[in-house]
Design an enzyme around this catalytic site. Structure first.
Site, short mmCIF file in Angstrom:
data_model
loop_
_atom_site.label_atom_id
_atom_site.label_comp_id
_atom_site.label_asym_id
_atom_site.label_seq_id
_atom_site.Cartn_x
_atom_site.Cartn_y
_atom_site.Cartn_z
NE ARG A 146 32.77 -66.24 11.52
CZ ARG A 146 32.13 -65.19 11.00
NH1 ARG A 146 31.29 -64.50 11.73
NH2 ARG A 146 32.31 -64.85 9.74
CB CYS B 46 18.63 -41.52 13.00
SG CYS B 46 18.71 -40.71 14.59
N1 LLP Z 1 42.03 -65.50 5.79
C1 LLP Z 1 41.53 -64.67 4.87
C2 LLP Z 1 42.28 -64.45 3.64
C3 LLP Z 1 40.31 -64.03 5.09
O1 LLP Z 1 39.81 -63.22 4.17
C4 LLP Z 1 39.60 -64.25 6.30
C5 LLP Z 1 38.34 -63.58 6.58
C6 LLP Z 1 40.18 -65.12 7.25
C7 LLP Z 1 41.39 -65.73 6.95
C8 LLP Z 1 39.54 -65.42 8.57
O2 LLP Z 1 38.30 -66.02 8.42
P1 LLP Z 1 37.52 -66.54 9.71
O3 LLP Z 1 38.29 -67.69 10.32
O4 LLP Z 1 37.38 -65.41 10.64
O5 LLP Z 1 36.19 -66.97 9.17
N2 LLP Z 1 32.84 -59.61 8.61
C9 LLP Z 1 32.35 -60.94 8.29
C10 LLP Z 1 33.48 -61.93 8.08
C11 LLP Z 1 34.45 -61.52 7.02
C12 LLP Z 1 35.58 -62.50 6.82
C13 LLP Z 1 36.64 -61.93 5.96
N3 LLP Z 1 37.78 -62.77 5.77
C14 LLP Z 1 31.39 -61.39 9.38
O6 LLP Z 1 31.17 -60.64 10.31
O7 LLP Z 1 30.83 -62.47 9.30
#
Ligand code: LLP
Length: 426
Positions: free
Chosen positions: A287, A353
């Site tokens: 992110r 919907c």
């Molecule tokens: N590494 C692992 C093992 C992970 O499970 C994740 C994210 C990341 C790295 C990366 O995390 P980030 O830097 O993006 O926070 N769909 C959700 C977020 C799910 C995150 C899943 N794992 C949302 O929209 O907030």
């Protein structure tokens, strides 16, 4: 009129009364490609990466972009060219990395449910590391590697039981989460791994959650992980790399996460203090590299003022932007061409919907039918979680570089949606 700070500044800004990403006018892109439309800034992505690179200056580090945040080939190619590795969670992710020119040896494979065929695929491609999440997975991986005459490079994912203070659905490092191996089982798991014929221990990792806005949970998790490294190495098993996962939050609506450079300065100080400063390091940000580099442009279809609520019905929906419906997430919504001060608040909703199809509650806007709005912070976990619900084709994606723009994914057609299907008996 007074506007809040835009997440995505300075790449996203009003220029002569028009919302622009870098030098590209979003209204012009919407005219060319239609709406809903995702637009990403290349400079914003590379700028976010540079903050990490500055934080790690002088260290040995491999930044593995967690591509689940945004797996567009154009985005992967950009990070591959900038030297990144990739954190993948499926065989499909790995195929995307290779198709976009990423290097297999810089790939780490995370996830609690890797299949045998995904393990084979990773081994045959020569990926850098499997981040193993259970003892059962370790045994299967060893078996699969032996059947290919190979040894699988492995890191054990530690569940440090630390509260990242984020949304429960995206918190992953607490002991009642499905992720990683419980702290107290980690040493025996390494001892077991080191004895398996198809396994080569190379690292240790943890990832405690996502949209983390404070440094403390990271520091706590790091301490716990380093305690384990001490214990594992005392048992005669050496660990080459330390992987701290991803999770750093972004500003959606006044959130104030530490800058990647600042966070890593604090973490590196701890690593140095504990004598691990010269180890090979890895991180898996998703992110924080792409979230505020993107927006989703949408058109106001209809206004439906009412007694209780005023509805602003737009052409983007929960299938394009699932985060509000899934996590009650807040994304700022702003006009592309602001012309009047808002006197009313609106429920910004999509055409799908169900009542769960909302993008923003109580937004102060002055919309008119046909206006274009931008949903901000839409570079991460939007297109990657988009669906075809209500037979809606997924939106196109454009990558902007200065005044230039490249269509990196065209709009999905209904013919493409139907092409995998057939009527029974055919
Ligand atoms: N590494 C692992 C093992 C992970 O499970 C994740 C994210 C990341 C790295 C990366 O995390 P980030 O830097 O993006 O926070 N769909 C959700 C977020 C799910 C995150 C899943 N794992 C949302 O929209 O907030």
């Amino acid at each position: 009129m007074i506007m809040k700070k835009l997440p995505g500044e300075p790449y996203l800004a009003y220029q002569n009364g028009e919302l622009c990403l870098e030098s590209a006018r979003l209204s012009e892109l919407a005219r060319t490609h239609g709406t809903p439309l995702f637009v990403y800034s290349q400079a914003a992505m590379l700028g976010a990466l540079a903050a990490y690179q500055r934080g790690f200056a002088g260290r040995q580090v491999q930044i593995c972009y967690a591509m689940k945040a945004n797996p567009a080939l154009g985005v992967i190619a950009l990070f591959a060219q900038a030297g990144c590795g990739f954190d993948v969670v499926s065989g499909g992710d790995l195929d995307r990395v290779l198709a976009a020119g990423g290097e297999a040896k810089k790939v780490i494979f995370s996830g609690v449910g890797k299949t045998r065929s995904e393990m084979r695929q990773g081994l045959q491609a020569g990926i850098g590391c499997f981040n193993v999440e259970s003892e059962a997975e370790l045994d299967v991986l060893s078996e699969v590697a032996c059947s290919l005459g190979l040894r699988a490079p492995v890191s054990i994912r530690v569940n440090p039981n630390v509260d990242p203070q984020t949304h429960p659905y995206i918190s992953t490092g607490l002991k009642d989460n499905k992720f990683g191996i419980a702290h107290e089982r980690v040493l025996p798991t390494y001892v077991h791994a080191a004895a398996l014929p198809g396994i080569r221990v190379v690292g240790i990792d943890c990832h405690i959650g996502s949209q983390i806005t404070q440094a403390e949970p990271y520091l706590e998790a790091m301490d716990r992980m380093l305690d384990l490294v001490d214990a594992v190495e005392a048992a005669g098993i050496s660990i080459e790399h330390l992987d701290f996962g991803g999770g750093l939050g972004i500003d959606y609506n006044g959130d104030t996460p530490p800058d990647a450079g600042q966070l890593w300065a604090a973490l590196l100080a701890k690593l140095d203090a504990r004598g691990f400063g010269q180890r090979q390091l890895m991180i898996e940000p998703g992110r924080s590299l792409v979230g505020n580099a993107g927006v989703c442009v949408t058109e106001v279809l209809y206004l439906k003022p009412g007694e209780q609520k005023n509805f602003c019905i737009v052409d983007a929906a929960m299938n394009d932007l699932p985060r509000p419906a899934m996590y009650q997430a807040y994304h700022q919504i702003v006009p592309l061409q602001p012309r009047a001060d808002a006197t009313q608040v609106w429920e910004v909703v999509g055409p799908i919907c169900e009542s769960g199809d909302w993008l923003g509650h109580d937004r102060a806007l002055a919309p008119r039918q046909g206006d274009l709005l931008a949903v901000l912070s839409a570079g991460a976990y939007c297109m990657s979680m988009a669906s075809n619900y209500n037979s809606r084709g997924r939106a196109p994606e454009v990558l902007v570089d200065g005044a230039q723009s490249h269509l990196i994914r065209r709009r999905e057609t209904i013919a493409e949606q139907m092409q995998q299907e057939q009527l029974p008996g055919h």
